[in-house]
Design an enzyme around this catalytic site. Structure first.
Site, short mmCIF file in Angstrom:
data_model
loop_
_atom_site.label_atom_id
_atom_site.label_comp_id
_atom_site.label_asym_id
_atom_site.label_seq_id
_atom_site.Cartn_x
_atom_site.Cartn_y
_atom_site.Cartn_z
N SER A 193 0.83 -1.20 0.00
CA SER A 193 0.00 0.00 0.00
C SER A 193 0.86 1.25 0.00
CB SER A 193 -0.91 0.03 1.25
OG SER A 193 -1.68 -1.14 1.33
N SER A 247 -3.86 -3.74 -2.60
CA SER A 247 -3.13 -2.53 -2.22
C SER A 247 -4.08 -1.48 -1.67
CB SER A 247 -2.39 -1.97 -3.44
OG SER A 247 -1.44 -1.00 -3.08
N ASP A 306 -4.30 2.27 -1.32
CA ASP A 306 -3.65 3.47 -1.84
C ASP A 306 -4.55 4.67 -1.60
OD1 ASP A 306 -1.67 1.70 -2.95
OD2 ASP A 306 -3.10 1.25 -4.53
#
Length: 354
Positions: free
Chosen positions: A233, A271, A273
């Protein structure tokens, strides 16, 4: 060392004096870094490779003087606390904490304690601190939850302007980026009389996708020893002194994702983000105190949307350079179970770009 120390110039924009988020007047950053132990992972004992980073949006209390803010997720496999309030009201009224996934709660609670403790006697108030996370469980005994409230208070007390320590520090201590050692990085741009700064906690990407200045350098680098590539991340904090409204802050936050893309990030399925932007161009917003007596109306200054493109470009470039600064600054680290993640040699990277 940083990217520019190796002659790696990202983009064409002009950085601020420190090329850091702290170039935005009043913004301060503090770290507490926790490194101890070696060998096999023993939950609760270590090895410990983690920490906490605190970002203060200006020189006064964000609780007493909130600022406009906005949020954007590129992929939502992550957490930033306080987001329901921020989305609803478009206001940041707390410090920002960055840490590992397992320590979000203690960092949030410690920031509540700090803010409530600073209130005038008898004040009736509330606090919803903003705390973002990335997962450092490959190098760190993350389930041991080694970050304490004392560490948060320490990072808060250390927060200062000027140069920002980068690499394996603070919340970024145990992070991995594009198969290399990751962590904290920052950069800034000066544009049209305003400053835009970005700070990232980078724990994302795949080595074979790593791209700098449009060059896919990852394909020329050795195979990565890092586990779970593409499953990490990145949290990005964007700050500016431009007079922006919440929807404009959200739009700047969204452009940080383009900086991630320029370095080969893709917002993969696993992930998290997330990008938050705050703007200090209006400092007269009503305080969060429940017993405050706010004015019925108040005036703000707003940058016309027709003039916002240069700020978009600044966010994109500063995000890209902040990620490159992470990679260049972070040194090789051995963590839990003897896993060793190499740092990226800045001189090697510079040679690949020539």
């Amino acid at each position: 060392m940083r990217a520019r120390d190796h002659g790696i110039i990202v983009g064409s924009g002009t950085p601020g004096p420190h090329n850091a988020i702290t170039d935005v007047p009043g913004v301060r950053v503090g770290h507490t870094t926790l490194i101890s132990g070696d060998g096999p992972r023993v939950v609760g004992s270590g090895p410990v490779r983690t920490g906490v980073t605190v970002v203060l949006p200006h020189e006064s209390s964000a609780f007493d003087e909130p600022v406009y803010a906005g949020l954007h997720w590129l992929n939502g496999n992550g957490e930033i606390t306080g987001m329901a309030f921020l989305r609803e009201y478009g206001i940041l009224g707390s410090p920002i904490g960055l840490t590992n996934t397992g320590s979000v709660g203690v960092v949030r609670d410690a920031l509540v304690e700090i803010e409530v403790g600073a209130l005038r006697k008898g004040a009736v108030s509330w606090s919803l601190p903003v705390v973002g996370e990335t997962w450092d469980g490959s190098l760190n005994d993350i389930d041991g939850q080694h970050v304490t409230a004392a560490h948060v208070r320490e990072a808060y007390a250390r927060a200062s302007g000027g140069p920002v320590e980068e690499g394996s520090v603070g919340g970024g201590t145990g992070m991995i980026c594009h198969g290399f050692k990751g962590g904290i990085g920052t950069a800034s741009r000066i544009v049209d009389g305003y400053t835009v700064g970005v700070l990232v906690q980078a724990n994302h990407g795949r080595r074979d996708r790593l791209t700098v200045n449009g060059v896919n350098v990852g394909r020329w680098l050795p195979t990565s020893p890092a586990p779970y590539e593409g499953a990490g991340s990145i949290i990005g904090i964007v700050a500016t002194d431009a007079p922006l409204l919440p929807h404009q802050c959200r739009r700047l936050a969204q452009r940080a994702g383009l900086g991630v893309a320029r370095t080969g990030g893709a917002g993969e399925n696993s992930s998290g983000d997330g990008f938050l932007c705050f703007a200090t161009g209006n400092r007269n917003l009503p305080a969060n105190a429940l017993d405050a007596d706010p004015p019925r109306t108040y005036q703000v200054t707003v940058l016309a949307d027709e003039h916002i493109d240069p700020l978009f470009y600044a966010v994109i470039e500063a995000t890209e350079e902040a990620i490159v600064n992470v990679l260049v600054a972070a040194e090789t680290m051995t963590g839990a179970d003897g896993l060793t993640i190499p740092g990226l040699d800045g001189a090697v990277l510079a040679n690949l770009l020539t």
